[in-house]
Design a protein around this motif. Structure first.
Motif, PDB file in Angstrom:
ATOM      1  N   THR A   1     -24.520 -11.232   1.781  1.00 28.67           N
ATOM      2  CA  THR A   1     -25.781 -11.865   1.375  1.00 28.67           C
ATOM      3  C   THR A   1     -26.839 -11.848   2.471  1.00 28.67           C
ATOM      4  OG1 THR A   1     -24.826 -14.013   2.013  1.00 28.67           O
ATOM      5  CG2 THR A   1     -24.696 -13.384  -0.319  1.00 28.67           C
ATOM      6  N   SER A   2     -26.445 -11.534   3.715  1.00 34.85           N
ATOM      7  CA  SER A   2     -27.399 -11.509   4.827  1.00 34.85           C
ATOM      8  C   SER A   2     -27.854 -10.097   5.187  1.00 34.85           C
ATOM      9  CB  SER A   2     -26.768 -12.168   6.064  1.00 34.85           C
ATOM     10  OG  SER A   2     -26.439 -13.516   5.805  1.00 34.85           O
ATOM     11  N   LEU A   3     -27.434  -9.106   4.405  1.00 34.56           N
ATOM     12  CA  LEU A   3     -27.774  -7.719   4.713  1.00 34.56           C
ATOM     13  C   LEU A   3     -29.270  -7.454   4.560  1.00 34.56           C
ATOM     14  CD1 LEU A   3     -24.846  -5.807   2.959  1.00 34.56           C
ATOM     15  CD2 LEU A   3     -25.210  -6.064   5.416  1.00 34.56           C
ATOM     16  N   VAL A   4     -29.795  -6.615   5.434  1.00 39.63           N
ATOM     17  CA  VAL A   4     -31.181  -6.165   5.365  1.00 39.63           C
ATOM     18  C   VAL A   4     -31.198  -4.777   4.732  1.00 39.63           C
ATOM     19  CG1 VAL A   4     -33.218  -5.514   6.702  1.00 39.63           C
ATOM     20  CG2 VAL A   4     -31.846  -7.485   7.405  1.00 39.63           C
ATOM     21  N   TYR A   5     -32.007  -4.593   3.699  1.00 40.38           N
ATOM     22  CA  TYR A   5     -32.066  -3.310   2.999  1.00 40.38           C
ATOM     23  C   TYR A   5     -33.370  -2.560   3.245  1.00 40.38           C
ATOM     24  CZ  TYR A   5     -27.980  -4.930   0.388  1.00 40.38           C
ATOM     25  OH  TYR A   5     -26.734  -5.379   0.056  1.00 40.38           O
ATOM     26  N   GLU A   6     -34.438  -3.300   3.455  1.00 39.60           N
ATOM     27  CA  GLU A   6     -35.762  -2.693   3.580  1.00 39.60           C
ATOM     28  C   GLU A   6     -35.812  -1.704   4.747  1.00 39.60           C
ATOM     29  OE1 GLU A   6     -40.468  -4.019   4.019  1.00 39.60           O
ATOM     30  OE2 GLU A   6     -38.881  -5.534   3.883  1.00 39.60           O
ATOM     31  N   GLY A   7     -36.246  -0.486   4.446  1.00 38.04           N
ATOM     32  CA  GLY A   7     -36.426   0.539   5.463  1.00 38.04           C
ATOM     33  C   GLY A   7     -35.160   1.264   5.880  1.00 38.04           C
ATOM     34  N   ARG A   8     -34.026   0.966   5.233  1.00 41.61           N
ATOM     35  CA  ARG A   8     -32.753   1.577   5.647  1.00 41.61           C
ATOM     36  C   ARG A   8     -32.254   2.634   4.669  1.00 41.61           C
ATOM     37  NH1 ARG A   8     -28.515  -2.997   7.085  1.00 41.61           N
ATOM     38  NH2 ARG A   8     -27.522  -1.253   8.183  1.00 41.61           N
ATOM     39  N   GLY A   9     -32.756   2.615   3.448  1.00 40.01           N
ATOM     40  CA  GLY A   9     -32.323   3.600   2.466  1.00 40.01           C
ATOM     41  C   GLY A   9     -30.933   3.338   1.916  1.00 40.01           C
TER      42      GLY A   9
ATOM     43  N   GLN B   1     -21.586   6.009   7.557  1.00 39.57           N
ATOM     44  CA  GLN B   1     -21.963   7.016   8.541  1.00 39.57           C
ATOM     45  C   GLN B   1     -23.418   6.798   8.937  1.00 39.57           C
ATOM     46  OE1 GLN B   1     -24.091  10.150   8.126  1.00 39.57           O
ATOM     47  NE2 GLN B   1     -23.800  10.238  10.349  1.00 39.57           N
ATOM     48  N   GLY B   2     -23.659   6.777  10.256  1.00 44.08           N
ATOM     49  CA  GLY B   2     -25.024   6.586  10.733  1.00 44.08           C
ATOM     50  C   GLY B   2     -25.064   6.521  12.246  1.00 44.08           C
ATOM     51  N   PHE B   3     -26.275   6.434  12.769  1.00 42.97           N
ATOM     52  CA  PHE B   3     -26.467   6.419  14.211  1.00 42.97           C
ATOM     53  C   PHE B   3     -25.956   5.114  14.828  1.00 42.97           C
ATOM     54  CE2 PHE B   3     -29.695   9.392  12.664  1.00 42.97           C
ATOM     55  CZ  PHE B   3     -29.451  10.480  13.489  1.00 42.97           C
ATOM     56  N   THR B   4     -25.801   5.121  16.143  1.00 45.57           N
ATOM     57  CA  THR B   4     -25.420   3.916  16.875  1.00 45.57           C
ATOM     58  C   THR B   4     -26.430   2.802  16.615  1.00 45.57           C
ATOM     59  OG1 THR B   4     -24.377   5.202  18.635  1.00 45.57           O
ATOM     60  CG2 THR B   4     -25.012   2.948  19.165  1.00 45.57           C
ATOM     61  N   GLY B   5     -25.919   1.624  16.298  1.00 43.46           N
ATOM     62  CA  GLY B   5     -26.796   0.483  16.058  1.00 43.46           C
ATOM     63  C   GLY B   5     -27.354   0.392  14.653  1.00 43.46           C
ATOM     64  N   SER B   6     -26.923   1.284  13.752  1.00 43.08           N
ATOM     65  CA  SER B   6     -27.493   1.299  12.402  1.00 43.08           C
ATOM     66  C   SER B   6     -26.820   0.298  11.458  1.00 43.08           C
ATOM     67  CB  SER B   6     -27.416   2.712  11.803  1.00 43.08           C
ATOM     68  OG  SER B   6     -26.072   3.145  11.692  1.00 43.08           O
ATOM     69  N   GLY B   7     -25.861  -0.467  11.955  1.00 46.16           N
ATOM     70  CA  GLY B   7     -25.283  -1.535  11.142  1.00 46.16           C
ATOM     71  C   GLY B   7     -23.988  -1.189  10.431  1.00 46.16           C
ATOM     72  N   LYS B   8     -23.316  -0.130  10.859  1.00 47.49           N
ATOM     73  CA  LYS B   8     -22.067   0.275  10.204  1.00 47.49           C
ATOM     74  C   LYS B   8     -20.997  -0.815  10.303  1.00 47.49           C
ATOM     75  CE  LYS B   8     -21.608   3.876  12.904  1.00 47.49           C
ATOM     76  NZ  LYS B   8     -22.847   3.750  13.722  1.00 47.49           N
ATOM     77  N   THR B   9     -20.835  -1.343  11.513  1.00 48.81           N
ATOM     78  CA  THR B   9     -19.802  -2.346  11.746  1.00 48.81           C
ATOM     79  C   THR B   9     -20.093  -3.618  10.963  1.00 48.81           C
ATOM     80  OG1 THR B   9     -19.369  -1.468  13.959  1.00 48.81           O
ATOM     81  CG2 THR B   9     -18.606  -3.706  13.510  1.00 48.81           C
TER      82      THR B   9
ATOM     83  N   ILE C   1     -16.171   6.952  -0.979  1.00 47.82           N
ATOM     84  CA  ILE C   1     -17.583   6.716  -1.220  1.00 47.82           C
ATOM     85  C   ILE C   1     -18.285   6.759   0.134  1.00 47.82           C
ATOM     86  CG2 ILE C   1     -19.310   5.043  -2.002  1.00 47.82           C
ATOM     87  CD1 ILE C   1     -17.165   3.928  -3.909  1.00 47.82           C
ATOM     88  N   PHE C   2     -19.256   7.661   0.288  1.00 47.56           N
ATOM     89  CA  PHE C   2     -19.974   7.812   1.551  1.00 47.56           C
ATOM     90  C   PHE C   2     -21.300   7.037   1.486  1.00 47.56           C
ATOM     91  CE2 PHE C   2     -16.914  11.100   1.946  1.00 47.56           C
ATOM     92  CZ  PHE C   2     -16.780  11.383   3.303  1.00 47.56           C
ATOM     93  N   VAL C   3     -21.535   6.240   2.506  1.00 48.96           N
ATOM     94  CA  VAL C   3     -22.758   5.436   2.566  1.00 48.96           C
ATOM     95  C   VAL C   3     -23.472   5.740   3.876  1.00 48.96           C
ATOM     96  CG1 VAL C   3     -23.741   3.122   2.543  1.00 48.96           C
ATOM     97  CG2 VAL C   3     -21.654   3.597   1.232  1.00 48.96           C
ATOM     98  N   GLU C   4     -24.676   6.307   3.768  1.00 45.26           N
ATOM     99  CA  GLU C   4     -25.490   6.580   4.948  1.00 45.26           C
ATOM    100  C   GLU C   4     -26.201   5.286   5.357  1.00 45.26           C
ATOM    101  OE1 GLU C   4     -25.996   9.450   6.607  1.00 45.26           O
ATOM    102  OE2 GLU C   4     -24.802  10.796   5.340  1.00 45.26           O
ATOM    103  N   THR C   5     -26.021   4.891   6.624  1.00 45.19           N
ATOM    104  CA  THR C   5     -26.645   3.647   7.094  1.00 45.19           C
ATOM    105  C   THR C   5     -27.995   3.880   7.754  1.00 45.19           C
ATOM    106  OG1 THR C   5     -25.368   3.777   9.152  1.00 45.19           O
ATOM    107  CG2 THR C   5     -24.437   2.483   7.346  1.00 45.19           C
ATOM    108  N   GLY C   6     -28.456   5.131   7.791  1.00 47.60           N
ATOM    109  CA  GLY C   6     -29.793   5.437   8.269  1.00 47.60           C
ATOM    110  C   GLY C   6     -29.918   5.450   9.782  1.00 47.60           C
ATOM    111  N   SER C   7     -31.162   5.542  10.247  1.00 46.83           N
ATOM    112  CA  SER C   7     -31.441   5.662  11.682  1.00 46.83           C
ATOM    113  C   SER C   7     -32.104   4.419  12.262  1.00 46.83           C
ATOM    114  CB  SER C   7     -32.346   6.878  11.936  1.00 46.83           C
ATOM    115  OG  SER C   7     -33.553   6.761  11.197  1.00 46.83           O
ATOM    116  N   MET C   8     -32.355   3.422  11.432  1.00 46.23           N
ATOM    117  CA  MET C   8     -32.990   2.189  11.905  1.00 46.23           C
ATOM    118  C   MET C   8     -32.021   1.433  12.817  1.00 46.23           C
ATOM    119  SD  MET C   8     -34.537  -0.854   9.539  1.00 46.23           S
ATOM    120  CE  MET C   8     -35.208  -2.358  10.218  1.00 46.23           C
TER     121      MET C   8
END
Length: 247
Positions: free
Chosen positions: A73-81, A105-113, A229-236
């Motif tokens: 419920t605390s996830l941020v979606y805006e700007g992440r795709g 899958q995504g860059f370091t700091g993109s919120g995967k963990t 299921i693959f989820v891209e976490t973006g570059s933000m």
């Protein structure tokens, strides 16, 4: 009133919560006027909720989440795709009952963990046995197990048994042939039997080489990817974003 002997018996039966329920409800002036069936239902509901809360608390403690307070419920979606509907669906944990894997899958700091831990907490709330571990730490455990016991059977049994296993920092470092074989045996045990969440910086096309190549790498890929299921976490950079939000 419940006498001391009855309280003792309830505690021996590990039903101490019923004593708490009785002591709470009996303070209500209307308690004595309620029919027995309603009293029984109220106390049963209290007992169930307390047992449920305790079991979830234990599961979350054993999971060892890197981010123990992560919440869907605390996830941020805006700007992440990131597809909000997909994450909402995943939070029901139906993917666990269908033995489906998830790859963030995504860059370091993109919120995967954070995403993985948030889903892991949802799994605990539905009372799935869950475990979070970084792949480097898992391989250290493997090396220590080999030294102490000469094989990794106990470790394979342990990590093969979780309803949901979260493997963070997937393929961050090079792996040896022995580690490749261990990963294959673990994935094989979990294949179509349980769900695994992988957090990685590397795209699927890079996995074969990062796994060391050869038939084992191919087999590992096949067992993970065919129902994932693959989820891209973006570059933000979510670390920077959260830091600014809390200033």
């Amino acid at each position: 009133m419940i006498n001391d002997e009855t309280k003792k018996k309830l505690r021996e039966l590990k039903l101490g919560e019923l004593i708490n329920a009785y002591e709470i409800y009996s303070k209500n002036a209307d308690w004595t006027e309620l029919p027995f069936e309603q009293k029984f239902q109220m106390m049963a509901d209290y007992l169930y909720q307390e047992k449920y809360n305790n079991s979830v608390k234990i599961l979350m403690a054993k999971a060892k989440f890197r981010i123990p307070k992560a919440e869907v419920t605390s996830l941020v979606y805006e700007g992440r795709g990131i597809d909000r509907n997909l994450i909402t669906e995943l939070s029901t944990c139906q993917f666990i009952s269908s033995n489906t894997n998830i790859v963030f899958q995504g860059f370091t700091g993109s919120g995967k963990t954070y995403l993985a831990c948030a889903l892991g907490r949802q799994a605990c709330k539905q009372r799935y046995s869950t475990k979070y571990i970084r792949l480097p730490d898992l391989l250290v455990e493997h090396d220590e197990e080999k030294i102490q016991r000469g094989n990794a059977k106990r470790l394979l049994k342990k990590y093969g048994s979780y309803g949901l296993l979260i493997i963070d920092e997937w393929l961050m470092d090079d792996i040896s042939d022995e580690e490749q074989h261990f990963i294959f045996e673990l994935i094989e045990r979990r294949h179509d039997e349980a769900s695994t969440i992988f957090c990685t910086q590397y795209k699927k096309d890079d996995w074969f080489d990062r796994l060391g190549g050869g038939v084992h790498a191919d087999a590992i890929l096949d067992r993970i990817v065919h129902n994932a299921i693959f989820v891209e976490t973006g570059s933000m950079n979510m670390r920077e974003f959260c830091a600014k939000m809390h200033k």
